[in-house]
Design a protein around this motif. Sequence first.
Motif, PDB file in Angstrom:
ATOM      1  N   GLY A 296      21.143  16.396  76.253  1.00 29.90           N
ATOM      2  CA  GLY A 296      21.746  15.823  77.447  1.00 29.90           C
ATOM      3  C   GLY A 296      21.357  16.554  78.713  1.00 29.90           C
ATOM      4  N   PHE A 297      21.043  17.850  78.610  1.00 29.82           N
ATOM      5  CA  PHE A 297      20.507  18.583  79.760  1.00 29.82           C
ATOM      6  C   PHE A 297      19.281  19.372  79.301  1.00 29.82           C
ATOM      7  CE2 PHE A 297      23.884  21.090  77.892  1.00 29.82           C
ATOM      8  CZ  PHE A 297      23.568  22.428  78.029  1.00 29.82           C
ATOM      9  N   ASP A 298      18.392  18.659  78.615  1.00 26.00           N
ATOM     10  CA  ASP A 298      17.203  19.268  78.019  1.00 26.00           C
ATOM     11  C   ASP A 298      15.905  18.690  78.573  1.00 26.00           C
ATOM     12  OD1 ASP A 298      17.881  16.791  76.816  1.00 26.00           O
ATOM     13  OD2 ASP A 298      16.626  17.233  75.085  1.00 26.00           O
ATOM     14  N   ASN A 299      15.952  18.135  79.784  1.00 26.76           N
ATOM     15  CA  ASN A 299      14.756  17.531  80.363  1.00 26.76           C
ATOM     16  C   ASN A 299      13.670  18.545  80.703  1.00 26.76           C
ATOM     17  OD1 ASN A 299      15.701  14.685  80.595  1.00 26.76           O
ATOM     18  ND2 ASN A 299      17.257  15.613  81.889  1.00 26.76           N
ATOM     19  N   LYS A 300      14.055  19.737  81.113  1.00 30.45           N
ATOM     20  CA  LYS A 300      13.089  20.765  81.513  1.00 30.45           C
ATOM     21  C   LYS A 300      12.934  21.850  80.457  1.00 30.45           C
ATOM     22  CE  LYS A 300      14.029  20.068  86.434  1.00 30.45           C
ATOM     23  NZ  LYS A 300      14.529  20.693  87.690  1.00 30.45           N
ATOM     24  N   ILE A 301      14.054  22.274  79.903  1.00 30.63           N
ATOM     25  CA  ILE A 301      14.053  23.336  78.900  1.00 30.63           C
ATOM     26  C   ILE A 301      14.842  22.870  77.683  1.00 30.63           C
ATOM     27  CG2 ILE A 301      14.767  25.694  78.353  1.00 30.63           C
ATOM     28  CD1 ILE A 301      14.529  26.352  81.313  1.00 30.63           C
ATOM     29  N   LYS A 302      14.198  22.903  76.526  1.00 29.20           N
ATOM     30  CA  LYS A 302      14.891  22.584  75.282  1.00 29.20           C
ATOM     31  C   LYS A 302      15.221  23.896  74.572  1.00 29.20           C
ATOM     32  CE  LYS A 302      12.515  18.139  74.704  1.00 29.20           C
ATOM     33  NZ  LYS A 302      13.674  17.320  75.119  1.00 29.20           N
ATOM     34  N   VAL A 303      16.483  24.072  74.228  1.00 25.26           N
ATOM     35  CA  VAL A 303      16.930  25.299  73.584  1.00 25.26           C
ATOM     36  C   VAL A 303      17.254  24.998  72.124  1.00 25.26           C
ATOM     37  CG1 VAL A 303      18.601  27.183  73.615  1.00 25.26           C
ATOM     38  CG2 VAL A 303      17.897  26.096  75.765  1.00 25.26           C
ATOM     39  N   TYR A 304      16.630  25.757  71.220  1.00 19.33           N
ATOM     40  CA  TYR A 304      16.809  25.516  69.789  1.00 19.33           C
ATOM     41  C   TYR A 304      17.464  26.714  69.104  1.00 19.33           C
ATOM     42  CZ  TYR A 304      13.659  21.545  70.390  1.00 19.33           C
ATOM     43  OH  TYR A 304      13.091  20.365  70.796  1.00 19.33           O
ATOM     44  N   ASP A 305      18.204  26.399  68.064  1.00 20.05           N
ATOM     45  CA  ASP A 305      18.814  27.442  67.248  1.00 20.05           C
ATOM     46  C   ASP A 305      17.720  28.282  66.598  1.00 20.05           C
ATOM     47  OD1 ASP A 305      20.795  28.848  65.762  1.00 20.05           O
ATOM     48  OD2 ASP A 305      20.410  27.523  64.049  1.00 20.05           O
ATOM     49  N   TYR A 306      17.905  29.579  66.621  1.00 18.37           N
ATOM     50  CA  TYR A 306      16.978  30.487  65.950  1.00 18.37           C
ATOM     51  C   TYR A 306      17.468  30.683  64.515  1.00 18.37           C
ATOM     52  CZ  TYR A 306      14.596  34.790  64.614  1.00 18.37           C
ATOM     53  OH  TYR A 306      13.847  35.721  63.948  1.00 18.37           O
ATOM     54  N   PRO A 307      16.719  30.214  63.530  1.00 21.62           N
ATOM     55  CA  PRO A 307      17.185  30.324  62.136  1.00 21.62           C
ATOM     56  C   PRO A 307      17.212  31.767  61.685  1.00 21.62           C
ATOM     57  CG  PRO A 307      14.912  29.579  62.200  1.00 21.62           C
ATOM     58  CD  PRO A 307      15.390  29.590  63.626  1.00 21.62           C
ATOM     59  N   GLY A 308      18.146  32.055  60.853  1.00 19.29           N
ATOM     60  CA  GLY A 308      18.284  33.406  60.341  1.00 19.29           C
ATOM     61  C   GLY A 308      19.698  33.606  59.834  1.00 19.29           C
ATOM     62  N   LYS A 309      20.043  34.821  59.510  1.00 22.72           N
ATOM     63  CA  LYS A 309      21.360  35.119  58.981  1.00 22.72           C
ATOM     64  C   LYS A 309      22.422  34.876  60.039  1.00 22.72           C
ATOM     65  CE  LYS A 309      24.060  38.761  56.752  1.00 22.72           C
ATOM     66  NZ  LYS A 309      24.084  40.174  56.292  1.00 22.72           N
ATOM     67  N   LYS A 310      23.477  34.137  59.665  1.00 14.91           N
ATOM     68  CA  LYS A 310      24.580  33.845  60.573  1.00 14.91           C
ATOM     69  C   LYS A 310      25.818  34.609  60.124  1.00 14.91           C
ATOM     70  CE  LYS A 310      21.993  30.674  62.521  1.00 14.91           C
ATOM     71  NZ  LYS A 310      21.426  30.795  63.864  1.00 14.91           N
ATOM     72  N   THR A 311      26.723  34.826  61.070  1.00 16.15           N
ATOM     73  CA  THR A 311      27.976  35.484  60.734  1.00 16.15           C
ATOM     74  C   THR A 311      28.974  34.441  60.252  1.00 16.15           C
ATOM     75  OG1 THR A 311      28.664  35.329  63.044  1.00 16.15           O
ATOM     76  CG2 THR A 311      27.571  37.343  62.377  1.00 16.15           C
ATOM     77  N   ALA A 312      30.258  34.739  60.289  1.00 13.51           N
ATOM     78  CA  ALA A 312      31.307  33.922  59.683  1.00 13.51           C
ATOM     79  C   ALA A 312      31.174  32.437  59.998  1.00 13.51           C
ATOM     80  CB  ALA A 312      32.664  34.423  60.154  1.00 13.51           C
ATOM     81  N   SER A 313      31.439  31.600  58.998  1.00 12.13           N
ATOM     82  CA  SER A 313      31.393  30.155  59.192  1.00 12.13           C
ATOM     83  C   SER A 313      32.661  29.530  58.642  1.00 12.13           C
ATOM     84  CB  SER A 313      30.164  29.556  58.502  1.00 12.13           C
ATOM     85  OG  SER A 313      30.231  29.778  57.106  1.00 12.13           O
TER      86      SER A 313
END
Length: 235
Positions: free
Chosen positions: A146-163
Amino acid sequence: MKTRGLKLLICAMVLSFAISTTQAQQFLTPVSTLTGDAMVETTDGKMIEGDIRTAFFSGKGLKSFRIKDAETGDVTRFKAEEVKSLRIKMDGWGKLATYAEQTSSLQKMATADFDEAVDREYIYYHTVKWPGKKDKFMLSQLLNPGFDNKIKVYDYPGKKTASAGIGGMTVVGGNAKKYVVAIDGKTYMVEKGKYKKEDFDMLFSDCEKLNSLEKSDKEWDEMALHVFVNDTECD
Protein backbone atom coordinates in the motif's frame (compact mmCIF):
# COMPACT_ATOMS: atom_id res chain seq x y z
CA MET A 1 12.81 32.86 7.10
CA LYS A 2 11.84 31.80 3.60
CA THR A 3 8.52 29.97 3.22
CA ARG A 4 10.16 26.85 1.85
CA GLY A 5 12.60 26.73 4.73
CA LEU A 6 9.80 27.17 7.23
CA LYS A 7 7.85 24.28 5.72
CA LEU A 8 10.89 22.03 5.99
CA LEU A 9 11.40 23.02 9.59
CA ILE A 10 7.76 22.36 10.46
CA CYS A 11 7.92 18.98 8.72
CA ALA A 12 11.05 18.08 10.69
CA MET A 13 9.42 19.14 13.97
CA VAL A 14 6.26 17.14 13.28
CA LEU A 15 8.21 14.05 12.23
CA SER A 16 10.32 14.34 15.36
CA PHE A 17 7.17 14.48 17.48
CA ALA A 18 5.70 11.45 15.67
CA ILE A 19 8.89 9.52 16.27
CA SER A 20 8.85 10.30 19.96
CA THR A 21 5.20 9.33 20.44
CA THR A 22 4.92 6.25 18.20
CA GLN A 23 6.15 3.13 20.01
CA ALA A 24 5.51 0.21 17.68
CA GLN A 25 6.80 -0.54 14.22
CA GLN A 26 4.18 -0.10 11.57
CA PHE A 27 5.28 -2.66 9.04
CA LEU A 28 3.13 -5.72 8.52
CA THR A 29 3.75 -8.38 11.13
CA PRO A 30 5.47 -11.39 9.48
CA VAL A 31 3.48 -14.60 9.61
CA SER A 32 4.83 -18.13 9.89
CA THR A 33 1.64 -20.03 9.02
CA LEU A 34 -0.60 -19.53 5.99
CA THR A 35 -4.18 -20.64 5.36
CA GLY A 36 -7.12 -19.37 3.32
CA ASP A 37 -8.00 -17.96 -0.09
CA ALA A 38 -4.98 -17.30 -2.29
CA MET A 39 -3.77 -16.45 -5.77
CA VAL A 40 -0.52 -17.99 -7.04
CA GLU A 41 1.54 -16.77 -9.99
CA THR A 42 4.09 -19.36 -11.05
CA THR A 43 7.44 -18.69 -12.69
CA ASP A 44 6.10 -20.09 -15.98
CA GLY A 45 3.20 -17.63 -16.04
CA LYS A 46 0.33 -19.72 -14.69
CA MET A 47 -2.28 -18.15 -12.36
CA ILE A 48 -3.96 -20.45 -9.85
CA GLU A 49 -6.71 -19.38 -7.47
CA GLY A 50 -7.63 -21.60 -4.55
CA ASP A 51 -7.32 -22.40 -0.87
CA ILE A 52 -3.98 -22.88 0.88
CA ARG A 53 -4.11 -26.00 3.03
CA THR A 54 -0.58 -26.21 4.42
CA ALA A 55 2.61 -24.16 4.25
CA PHE A 56 6.15 -25.06 5.26
CA PHE A 57 8.57 -22.49 6.69
CA SER A 58 12.25 -22.86 7.52
CA GLY A 59 15.05 -20.57 8.60
CA LYS A 60 15.22 -19.40 4.98
CA GLY A 61 11.55 -18.34 4.85
CA LEU A 62 8.57 -19.84 3.04
CA LYS A 63 9.79 -23.07 1.40
CA SER A 64 6.62 -24.66 0.01
CA PHE A 65 2.84 -24.81 0.29
CA ARG A 66 -0.13 -26.86 -0.89
CA ILE A 67 -3.14 -25.22 -2.56
CA LYS A 68 -6.49 -26.66 -3.60
CA ASP A 69 -7.46 -25.31 -7.03
CA ALA A 70 -10.82 -23.52 -6.85
CA GLU A 71 -11.83 -24.75 -10.33
CA THR A 72 -10.58 -28.33 -10.51
CA GLY A 73 -10.37 -29.28 -6.85
CA ASP A 74 -6.85 -30.61 -7.40
CA VAL A 75 -4.34 -30.12 -4.61
CA THR A 76 -0.88 -29.10 -5.82
CA ARG A 77 2.33 -28.58 -3.88
CA PHE A 78 4.50 -25.65 -4.93
CA LYS A 79 8.11 -25.11 -3.96
CA ALA A 80 9.30 -21.54 -3.41
CA GLU A 81 11.46 -21.64 -6.54
CA GLU A 82 8.36 -22.37 -8.65
CA VAL A 83 6.50 -19.27 -7.47
CA LYS A 84 6.80 -15.69 -8.71
CA SER A 85 4.23 -14.21 -6.33
CA LEU A 86 1.62 -15.29 -3.80
CA ARG A 87 -1.35 -13.34 -2.46
CA ILE A 88 -3.36 -14.52 0.56
CA LYS A 89 -6.54 -12.83 1.76
CA MET A 90 -6.37 -11.64 5.37
CA ASP A 91 -9.07 -12.53 7.85
CA GLY A 92 -10.51 -10.19 10.49
CA TRP A 93 -7.74 -10.51 13.05
CA GLY A 94 -5.10 -9.74 10.46
CA LYS A 95 -6.75 -6.48 9.47
CA LEU A 96 -6.76 -5.37 13.08
CA ALA A 97 -3.49 -6.72 14.38
CA THR A 98 -0.92 -6.33 11.63
CA TYR A 99 -0.39 -2.57 11.80
CA ALA A 100 0.09 -0.27 14.76
CA GLU A 101 -2.37 2.62 14.92
CA GLN A 102 -1.12 5.81 13.32
CA THR A 103 -0.76 8.99 15.37
CA SER A 104 -2.48 12.27 14.63
CA SER A 105 0.93 13.81 13.96
CA LEU A 106 1.53 11.27 11.21
CA GLN A 107 -1.77 12.21 9.61
CA LYS A 108 -0.84 15.89 9.72
CA MET A 109 2.57 15.30 8.23
CA ALA A 110 1.44 13.35 5.18
CA THR A 111 -1.21 14.43 2.72
CA ALA A 112 -2.23 10.77 2.24
CA ASP A 113 -3.94 9.18 5.23
CA PHE A 114 -1.88 6.24 6.52
CA ASP A 115 -4.94 4.15 7.37
CA GLU A 116 -6.22 4.47 3.81
CA ALA A 117 -2.81 4.02 2.19
CA VAL A 118 -1.89 0.65 3.70
CA ASP A 119 -3.27 -2.49 2.10
CA ARG A 120 -4.93 -4.48 4.87
CA GLU A 121 -6.76 -6.90 2.60
CA TYR A 122 -3.97 -9.28 1.61
CA ILE A 123 -0.64 -10.78 2.59
CA TYR A 124 1.83 -10.71 -0.31
CA TYR A 125 4.89 -12.83 -1.05
CA HIS A 126 7.27 -12.00 -3.89
CA THR A 127 10.31 -13.76 -5.28
CA VAL A 128 13.20 -11.46 -4.38
CA LYS A 129 16.89 -11.61 -5.27
CA TRP A 130 19.05 -12.14 -2.20
CA PRO A 131 21.26 -9.04 -1.71
CA GLY A 132 24.82 -9.64 -2.82
CA LYS A 133 24.11 -13.12 -4.17
CA LYS A 134 24.28 -13.61 -7.94
CA ASP A 135 21.76 -16.42 -8.40
CA LYS A 136 20.08 -16.76 -5.00
CA PHE A 137 16.41 -15.89 -4.62
CA MET A 138 13.85 -16.15 -1.82
CA LEU A 139 10.07 -16.03 -1.53
CA SER A 140 9.59 -13.34 1.10
CA GLN A 141 6.67 -11.45 2.65
CA LEU A 142 6.13 -7.81 1.63
CA LEU A 143 5.86 -5.76 4.82
CA ASN A 144 4.66 -2.41 3.46
CA PRO A 145 1.84 -3.15 0.99
CA GLY A 146 0.00 0.00 0.00
CA PHE A 147 2.98 2.33 0.45
CA ASP A 148 5.51 0.32 -1.55
CA ASN A 149 5.65 2.33 -4.79
CA LYS A 150 9.25 3.49 -4.27
CA ILE A 151 10.66 1.12 -1.67
CA LYS A 152 9.50 -2.44 -1.07
CA VAL A 153 10.39 -3.78 2.36
CA TYR A 154 10.58 -7.56 2.81
CA ASP A 155 10.85 -9.79 5.83
CA TYR A 156 14.37 -11.09 6.37
CA PRO A 157 14.06 -14.87 6.85
CA GLY A 158 15.81 -16.38 9.77
CA LYS A 159 15.27 -17.35 13.38
CA LYS A 160 12.33 -15.53 14.98
CA THR A 161 11.57 -14.96 18.63
CA ALA A 162 8.28 -15.78 20.42
CA SER A 163 5.24 -16.46 18.26
CA ALA A 164 1.53 -16.82 19.01
CA GLY A 165 -1.23 -18.45 16.99
CA ILE A 166 -4.27 -16.29 16.21
CA GLY A 167 -7.21 -17.07 13.94
CA GLY A 168 -5.55 -19.88 12.02
CA MET A 169 -2.27 -18.03 11.42
CA THR A 170 0.85 -17.54 13.49
CA VAL A 171 2.33 -14.07 13.90
CA VAL A 172 6.00 -13.72 14.72
CA GLY A 173 7.04 -11.73 17.74
CA GLY A 174 10.25 -9.89 18.46
CA ASN A 175 11.79 -6.81 16.88
CA ALA A 176 13.34 -7.20 13.44
CA LYS A 177 17.02 -6.33 13.13
CA LYS A 178 17.25 -6.70 9.35
CA TYR A 179 15.07 -6.14 6.31
CA VAL A 180 15.58 -6.77 2.62
CA VAL A 181 14.51 -3.77 0.53
CA ALA A 182 13.98 -3.49 -3.21
CA ILE A 183 14.48 -0.20 -5.05
CA ASP A 184 14.18 0.01 -8.84
CA GLY A 185 14.65 -3.74 -9.16
CA LYS A 186 17.79 -3.87 -7.01
CA THR A 187 17.85 -5.38 -3.52
CA TYR A 188 19.75 -4.27 -0.43
CA MET A 189 20.15 -5.48 3.13
CA VAL A 190 19.14 -2.86 5.71
CA GLU A 191 20.31 -3.44 9.28
CA LYS A 192 19.46 -1.90 12.62
CA GLY A 193 23.09 -1.29 13.53
CA LYS A 194 23.78 0.65 10.32
CA TYR A 195 20.48 2.45 9.84
CA LYS A 196 21.42 5.88 11.22
CA LYS A 197 24.97 5.85 9.90
CA GLU A 198 24.52 4.44 6.40
CA ASP A 199 21.20 2.89 5.44
CA PHE A 200 18.94 5.89 6.09
CA ASP A 201 20.93 8.03 3.65
CA MET A 202 21.02 5.22 1.09
CA LEU A 203 17.24 4.80 1.20
CA PHE A 204 16.15 8.42 1.35
CA SER A 205 18.89 10.44 -0.34
CA ASP A 206 16.35 11.87 -2.81
CA CYS A 207 13.81 12.91 -0.17
CA GLU A 208 14.56 16.44 1.03
CA LYS A 209 11.98 16.32 3.81
CA LEU A 210 13.62 13.31 5.40
CA ASN A 211 17.17 14.54 4.80
CA SER A 212 16.37 17.65 6.85
CA LEU A 213 16.01 15.52 9.99
CA GLU A 214 18.58 15.39 12.74
CA LYS A 215 20.41 12.08 13.10
CA SER A 216 18.68 11.54 16.44
CA ASP A 217 15.35 11.39 14.58
CA LYS A 218 16.48 8.68 12.20
CA GLU A 219 15.40 5.85 14.48
CA TRP A 220 15.28 2.24 13.30
CA ASP A 221 11.93 1.67 15.00
CA GLU A 222 10.39 4.37 12.81
CA MET A 223 11.64 3.07 9.47
CA ALA A 224 8.03 2.36 8.43
CA LEU A 225 7.15 6.00 9.04
CA HIS A 226 10.13 7.12 6.96
CA VAL A 227 9.18 4.77 4.11
CA PHE A 228 5.59 6.04 4.22
CA VAL A 229 6.63 9.71 4.07
CA ASN A 230 9.04 8.97 1.25
CA ASP A 231 6.25 7.22 -0.66
CA THR A 232 3.64 9.95 -0.23
CA GLU A 233 5.51 13.21 0.29
CA CYS A 234 8.69 13.06 -1.78
CA ASP A 235 9.07 13.51 -5.54
